[in-house]
Design an enzyme around this catalytic site. Structure first.
Site, short mmCIF file in Angstrom:
data_model
loop_
_atom_site.label_atom_id
_atom_site.label_comp_id
_atom_site.label_asym_id
_atom_site.label_seq_id
_atom_site.Cartn_x
_atom_site.Cartn_y
_atom_site.Cartn_z
N HIS A 78 -2.10 -0.31 -7.66
CA HIS A 78 -2.34 -0.89 -6.34
C HIS A 78 -2.77 0.19 -5.35
O HIS A 78 -3.74 0.02 -4.60
CB HIS A 78 -1.07 -1.58 -5.82
CG HIS A 78 -0.78 -2.89 -6.47
ND1 HIS A 78 -0.18 -3.01 -7.71
CD2 HIS A 78 -1.00 -4.17 -6.06
CE1 HIS A 78 -0.06 -4.30 -8.02
NE2 HIS A 78 -0.55 -5.02 -7.04
N HIS A 131 -4.73 -14.32 -10.91
CA HIS A 131 -5.20 -14.12 -9.53
C HIS A 131 -5.89 -12.77 -9.32
O HIS A 131 -5.77 -11.87 -10.14
CB HIS A 131 -4.07 -14.32 -8.53
CG HIS A 131 -3.05 -13.21 -8.51
ND1 HIS A 131 -2.00 -13.16 -9.38
CD2 HIS A 131 -2.93 -12.12 -7.71
CE1 HIS A 131 -1.27 -12.08 -9.13
NE2 HIS A 131 -1.82 -11.42 -8.13
N TRP A 143 -4.88 -38.13 -5.93
CA TRP A 143 -5.04 -36.74 -5.52
C TRP A 143 -3.68 -36.12 -5.24
O TRP A 143 -2.67 -36.83 -5.14
CB TRP A 143 -6.02 -36.57 -4.35
CG TRP A 143 -5.82 -37.42 -3.11
CD1 TRP A 143 -4.94 -38.45 -2.94
CD2 TRP A 143 -6.55 -37.31 -1.88
NE1 TRP A 143 -5.07 -38.98 -1.70
CE2 TRP A 143 -6.05 -38.31 -1.02
CE3 TRP A 143 -7.57 -36.49 -1.43
CZ2 TRP A 143 -6.55 -38.48 0.29
CZ3 TRP A 143 -8.05 -36.67 -0.14
CH2 TRP A 143 -7.54 -37.66 0.71
N ASP A 166 -6.71 -9.52 -6.71
CA ASP A 166 -6.16 -8.71 -5.62
C ASP A 166 -7.31 -8.04 -4.87
O ASP A 166 -8.12 -7.32 -5.48
CB ASP A 166 -5.27 -7.58 -6.15
CG ASP A 166 -3.86 -8.04 -6.49
OD1 ASP A 166 -3.56 -9.24 -6.40
OD2 ASP A 166 -3.05 -7.15 -6.87
N HIS A 179 -0.97 -14.82 -4.63
CA HIS A 179 -0.70 -14.01 -5.83
C HIS A 179 0.04 -14.80 -6.90
O HIS A 179 0.83 -14.25 -7.66
CB HIS A 179 0.02 -12.72 -5.41
CG HIS A 179 -0.81 -11.88 -4.48
ND1 HIS A 179 -1.60 -10.83 -4.89
CD2 HIS A 179 -1.04 -12.02 -3.15
CE1 HIS A 179 -2.25 -10.32 -3.85
NE2 HIS A 179 -1.92 -11.03 -2.78
N HIS A 213 -4.77 -6.08 0.18
CA HIS A 213 -3.42 -6.39 -0.33
C HIS A 213 -2.49 -5.19 -0.15
O HIS A 213 -1.30 -5.35 0.03
CB HIS A 213 -3.52 -6.78 -1.79
CG HIS A 213 -2.21 -7.05 -2.48
ND1 HIS A 213 -1.20 -7.78 -1.89
CD2 HIS A 213 -1.75 -6.69 -3.70
CE1 HIS A 213 -0.17 -7.86 -2.73
NE2 HIS A 213 -0.48 -7.20 -3.82
C1 23J Z 1 3.59 -7.20 -3.85
C2 23J Z 1 4.35 -6.07 -4.02
C3 23J Z 1 4.31 -5.37 -5.19
C4 23J Z 1 3.48 -5.82 -6.20
C5 23J Z 1 2.69 -6.97 -6.06
C6 23J Z 1 2.77 -7.65 -4.88
C7 23J Z 1 1.79 -7.45 -7.15
O1 23J Z 1 1.86 -7.04 -8.26
C8 23J Z 1 0.69 -8.40 -6.88
O2 23J Z 1 0.75 -9.60 -7.23
O3 23J Z 1 -0.32 -7.96 -6.35
S1 23J Z 1 3.43 -4.91 -7.70
MN MN Z 2 -1.52 -9.69 -6.83
#
Ligand code: 23J
Ligand code: MN
Length: 268
Positions: free
Chosen positions: A209, A75, A63, A77, A71, A81
């Site tokens: 986002h 993955h 294991w 979101d 992330h 987030h």
């Molecule tokens: C943190 C800050 C900006 C971004 C992201 C994460 C991602 O793209 C993510 O993996 O969610 S743009």
């Molecule tokens: Mn992400």
């Protein structure tokens, strides 16, 4: 009715008339993760450490302990987030109702544009052209932006230049159309983010986002095999790990599709 439907699905899975397509990259230490400007915290790459391998540390078993970010790799979101989604109900991965993890997908092919231009944008005009061919995007759909970016590897995947990453993504107007007018459940891409590599320069910055998560919708990133999906008719399964107060999670993303010989007008 629904019992017969599930029986028919089980039979179709068994006889291969419904196929399962894996939209997931392998978790691997070499797979790139998003790189933010150096003043910000960074996403961890995947790491794996052997605990035992049928040896003195465990004679009959093998294991590993693994390290991931929420992330890392292919993955999910969750709304929490992003700051716009911080007060959304069911905003963390452990709170989302399981029925949200299964649903229809619409696939918009942006691969020609992305082959010509690393900063290719999904626009409202491109969505209108897709809808003219395939019908209006139904409410509560996953919309997947196919770019064939998943076929890139190494430095070409993040495609970093002096001024940051260059990779395709939606315009603010396109993502607002999808969320506010079509009522989509989520938006998925083949790149490291649901936003373009240069998405910080839009108003608002990182519009996918900002808008998706502010409306309680989801993201999927680092998808692959979108070229094996029909524009409509696939059912997506994307269930994140149940991390308490988690903002996202690596996961196995699967699509159920009609057998390729059943697509189009070729069959009666
Ligand atoms: C943190 C800050 C900006 C971004 C992201 C994460 C991602 O793209 C993510 O993996 O969610 S743009
Ligand atoms: Mn992400």
């Amino acid at each position: 009715m629904s019992a017969q439907l599930l029986e028919a699905l089980a039979a179709a899975l068994n006889d291969g008339s419904v196929e399962t397509v894996d939209l997931t990259h392998t978790l691997d230490p070499d797979f790139p993760v998003i790189v933010l400007p150096p003043e910000f915290g960074q996403c961890a790459r995947f790491r794996m450490e052997e605990v035992s391998a049928y040896d003195h540390r465990g004679p009959s078993w093998k294991w590993h302990n693994i390290t991931i970010s929420e992330h890392t790799g292919t993955h999910f979101d969750a709304p929490a987030h992003w700051i716009t989604g911080r007060d959304q109900p069911q905003g963390h991965v452990d709170e989302i109702a399981p029925g949200r993890f299964l649903g229809r997908a619409c696939v918009i092919d942006c691969s020609e544009g992305a082959a010509r231009d690393d900063d290719h944008e999904l626009t409202p005009e491109a969505i209108a052209a897709w809808e003219a061919a395939h019908g209006t995007i139904p409410p509560d759909s996953w919309v997947l932006m196919r770019t064939d970016w998943s076929k890139r590897s190494g430095a070409a995947y993040l495609n970093m230049r002096e001024d940051g990453a260059h990779s395709p993504g939606p315009t603010p107007e396109a993502i607002r159309l999808l969320v506010e007018e079509r009522g989509i459940r989520g938006f998925g891409t083949e790149t490291v983010g649901t936003d373009a590599g240069q998405g910080m320069h839009y108003t608002p910055p990182f519009p996918a986002h900002h808008t998706l998560h502010g409306a309680g919708r989801y993201g999927l990133q680092c998808l692959r095999n979108l070229d094996r999906l029909p524009p409509t008719g696939a059912v997506l399964m994307a269930a994140p790990l149940k991390i308490r107060h988690g903002t996202g999670s690596p996961l196995r993303v699967l699509a159920l599709v009609p057998r390729s010989t059943d697509n189009g007008e070729a069959t009666a």
